[in-house]
Design an enzyme around this catalytic site. Structure first.
Site, PDB file in Angstrom:
ATOM      1  CE  LYS A 213      -4.489  -1.652   1.367  1.00 22.99           C
ATOM      2  NZ  LYS A 213      -5.434  -1.920   2.438  1.00 22.99           N
ATOM      3  NE  ARG A 248      -7.986  -7.908   0.054  1.00 27.95           N
ATOM      4  CZ  ARG A 248      -7.538  -7.021  -0.824  1.00 27.95           C
ATOM      5  NH1 ARG A 248      -6.521  -6.259  -0.546  1.00 27.95           N
ATOM      6  NH2 ARG A 248      -8.144  -6.914  -2.001  1.00 27.95           N
TER       7      ARG A 248
HETATM    8  N1  PMM Z   1      -7.649  -3.306   0.855  1.00 25.00           N
HETATM    9  C1  PMM Z   1      -8.050  -3.189  -0.416  1.00 25.00           C
HETATM   10  C2  PMM Z   1      -9.150  -3.925  -0.907  1.00 25.00           C
HETATM   11  N2  PMM Z   1      -9.818  -4.768  -0.129  1.00 25.00           N
HETATM   12  N3  PMM Z   1     -10.114  -5.785   1.968  1.00 25.00           N
HETATM   13  C3  PMM Z   1      -9.761  -5.922   3.250  1.00 25.00           C
HETATM   14  N4  PMM Z   1     -10.450  -6.763   4.047  1.00 25.00           N
HETATM   15  N5  PMM Z   1      -8.716  -5.240   3.787  1.00 25.00           N
HETATM   16  C4  PMM Z   1      -7.968  -4.350   3.055  1.00 25.00           C
HETATM   17  O1  PMM Z   1      -7.043  -3.740   3.606  1.00 25.00           O
HETATM   18  C5  PMM Z   1      -8.340  -4.175   1.681  1.00 25.00           C
HETATM   19  C6  PMM Z   1      -9.431  -4.919   1.170  1.00 25.00           C
HETATM   20  C7  PMM Z   1      -7.330  -2.260  -1.327  1.00 25.00           C
HETATM   21  O2  PMM Z   1      -6.081  -2.748  -1.675  1.00 25.00           O
HETATM   22  P1  PMM Z   1      -5.741  -3.417  -3.109  1.00 25.00           P
HETATM   23  O3  PMM Z   1      -6.292  -2.497  -4.155  1.00 25.00           O
HETATM   24  O4  PMM Z   1      -4.266  -3.519  -3.100  1.00 25.00           O
HETATM   25  O5  PMM Z   1      -6.438  -4.739  -3.179  1.00 25.00           O
END
Ligand code: PMM
Length: 269
Positions: A213, A248
């Site tokens: 991130k 994640r």
């Molecule tokens: N971050 C993103 C998308 N979905 N879901 C959860 N549970 N936690 C997160 O921190 C989260 C998420 C955005 O990040 P990405 O675009 O790199 O997937």
């Protein structure tokens, strides 16, 4: 505290514009081939998302979201993967469950769609991840104001949990996530990571999404998200040590290995 090793939820963003891997797995064939790699690397859950939530992102229609995620989930089910649907829409979550998803990852914690709580209650076999969220991506960074971010995130997540349990959800279905980067500055993210013990007081399994991130880009002076991998793995190692339920992440094997090393170091202690 969680005594099982931290699980790795591998990210499969079937979107042209997500935070870190936007565009890379947009094509169906590429999405499946990336999933096969993750499965071979021992991924515990594959998190399929069709809507980008990067700061400033516009919403997409339900039809577009459905077209991106449901065919991929149907195929992943055939491959025997454990599947999570990353959606704020109860309708999409419902179709994803029918296609084989066993986790709903709702970045809005139920705030974006009032039907979500009912869906969780109607599907007691499904786990629900309630993330801390304040507004849709277009406006969320205007709401990154806190006196005590750890306390406010905890209180707001408690509120989400109370709503779900009052609606009839089984507490065992619920997982919480502080939502790093969602209505939060880099400083807020670090403060949350420093205070995970306070979030753990809520008594629910915790998922952490720090992988690649922007705040890690600020830390490491990197614009290419791939260059934030070492910092991402460091966070996985440290949060695994605190006993979080899951991380994640964009890559799988490096995080599985980091968690294995953390477990081995803690053995017999
Ligand atoms: N971050 C993103 C998308 N979905 N879901 C959860 N549970 N936690 C997160 O921190 C989260 C998420 C955005 O990040 P990405 O675009 O790199 O997937």
């Amino acid at each position: 505290m969680n005594i099982n090793p931290t699980i790795v939820m591998g990210i499969l963003n079937v979107t042209p514009d997500s935070f870190a891997d936007g565009g890379r797995h947009f094509d169906f064939t590429k999405a499946i081939s990336r999933s096969e790699t993750m499965i071979n690397e021992g991924v515990d859950i594959i998190d399929v998302g069709g809507e980008s939530t990067r700061p400033g992102a516009e919403r997409i229609s339900e039809e577009v979201e459905r077209g991106r995620v449901i065919p991929v989930i149907t195929e992943l089910k055939k491959l025997g993967a454990t599947i999570s649907i990353d959606t704020m829409r109860a309708k999409i979550a419902n179709e994803a469950i029918k296609a084989g998803a066993s986790y709903i990852n709702d970045v809005s914690g139920g705030l974006a769609d009032p039907e979500m709580a009912k869906l969780v209650v109607a599907n007691p076999q499904v786990q629900y991840i309630a993330m801390h969220w304040r507004a849709h991506s277009k406006n969320m960074q205007n709401l990154a104001n806190y006196q005590d971010v750890a306390r406010e995130v905890k209180d707001e997540l408690q509120d989400r949990i109370d709503t779900l349990i009052t609606a009839g959800a089984d507490p065992d279905q619920l997982i919480i996530d502080p939502g790093l980067g969602f209505a939060k500055t880099g400083e807020h993210n670090w403060e949350i990571l420093q205070n995970l013990d306070r979030l753990a007081l809520l008594g629910f399994p915790i998922l952490i999404g720090a992988s690649r991130k922007r705040f890690l880009g600020e830390l490491t002076n990197t614009t290419d998200p791939d260059d934030r991998e070492a910092a991402s793995i460091a966070i996985t190692s440290l949060v695994a040590k605190t006993g979080v339920w899951g991380v994640r992440t964009h890559s799988v094997k490096p995080h599985k290995d980091a968690i294995a090393a953390v477990s081995a170091m803690g053995r017999n202690k």
